[in-house]
Design a protein around this motif. Structure first.
Motif, short mmCIF file in Angstrom:
data_model
loop_
_atom_site.label_atom_id
_atom_site.label_comp_id
_atom_site.label_asym_id
_atom_site.label_seq_id
_atom_site.Cartn_x
_atom_site.Cartn_y
_atom_site.Cartn_z
N ARG A 49 0.88 -1.17 0.00
CA ARG A 49 0.00 0.00 0.00
C ARG A 49 0.92 1.22 0.00
O ARG A 49 1.76 1.38 0.88
N TYR A 50 0.76 2.07 -1.01
CA TYR A 50 1.61 3.24 -1.17
C TYR A 50 0.99 4.42 -0.43
O TYR A 50 -0.15 4.78 -0.67
N LEU A 55 5.51 3.56 2.65
CA LEU A 55 4.73 2.46 2.09
C LEU A 55 4.50 1.43 3.17
O LEU A 55 5.23 1.35 4.15
N GLN A 56 3.46 0.65 2.99
CA GLN A 56 3.10 -0.38 3.95
C GLN A 56 3.08 -1.71 3.21
O GLN A 56 2.37 -1.87 2.22
N LEU A 75 12.28 -4.02 -3.37
CA LEU A 75 11.70 -3.09 -2.40
C LEU A 75 12.73 -2.08 -1.89
O LEU A 75 12.40 -0.93 -1.63
N GLU A 76 13.99 -2.50 -1.77
CA GLU A 76 15.03 -1.60 -1.29
C GLU A 76 15.32 -0.48 -2.28
O GLU A 76 15.82 0.56 -1.91
N SER A 82 2.78 6.16 -7.03
CA SER A 82 1.63 7.06 -7.00
C SER A 82 0.67 6.60 -5.92
O SER A 82 0.23 5.45 -5.92
N VAL A 83 0.35 7.51 -5.00
CA VAL A 83 -0.61 7.20 -3.95
C VAL A 83 -2.01 7.10 -4.56
O VAL A 83 -2.78 6.20 -4.22
#
Length: 105
Positions: A49-50, A55-56, A75-76, A82-83
């Motif tokens: 989830r951005y 981010l989550q 991920l790193e 974009s939210v």
């Protein structure tokens, strides 16, 4: 036969490199020779989830896919998303193309 000690260096991108150093000076192997570490783990896509400036991770994984190029992004290394669209982008150019900024070609 010389004995060896192993040390691990963690780089900025969190990659691990193992170095093998002899405990004594009577050796024929050069210092700091990287040893490749192979793993049999298959890379898994994460669900994310951005959020604004964060981010989550909803589902553990190693990478996400770019919405424009479909390339895997570790991920790193994830820097652009974009939210509003809840999408990840591999670089600023891909984000600009998706969001309608810059050169349309």
């Amino acid at each position: 036969m010389p004995q060896y000690t192993r040390t691990t260096n963690v780089l900025k991108n969190k990659a691990r490199i193992l170095f093998c150093r002899p405990l004594s000076n009577d050796h024929e192997i050069p210092h700091n020779v990287p040893m490749l570490k192979q793993t049999s783990q298959k890379k898994k896509e994460a669900r994310v989830r951005y959020l604004n400036a964060d981010l989550q991770v909803l589902s553990q994984g190693d990478f996400v896919r770019c919405a424009v190029t479909n390339r895997a992004i570790p991920l790193e290394a994830l820097r652009y998303w974009s939210v509003a669209y809840q999408e990840a982008y591999v670089d600023a150019d891909a984000a600009s193309r998706r969001l309608g900024y810059g050169d349309p070609s």
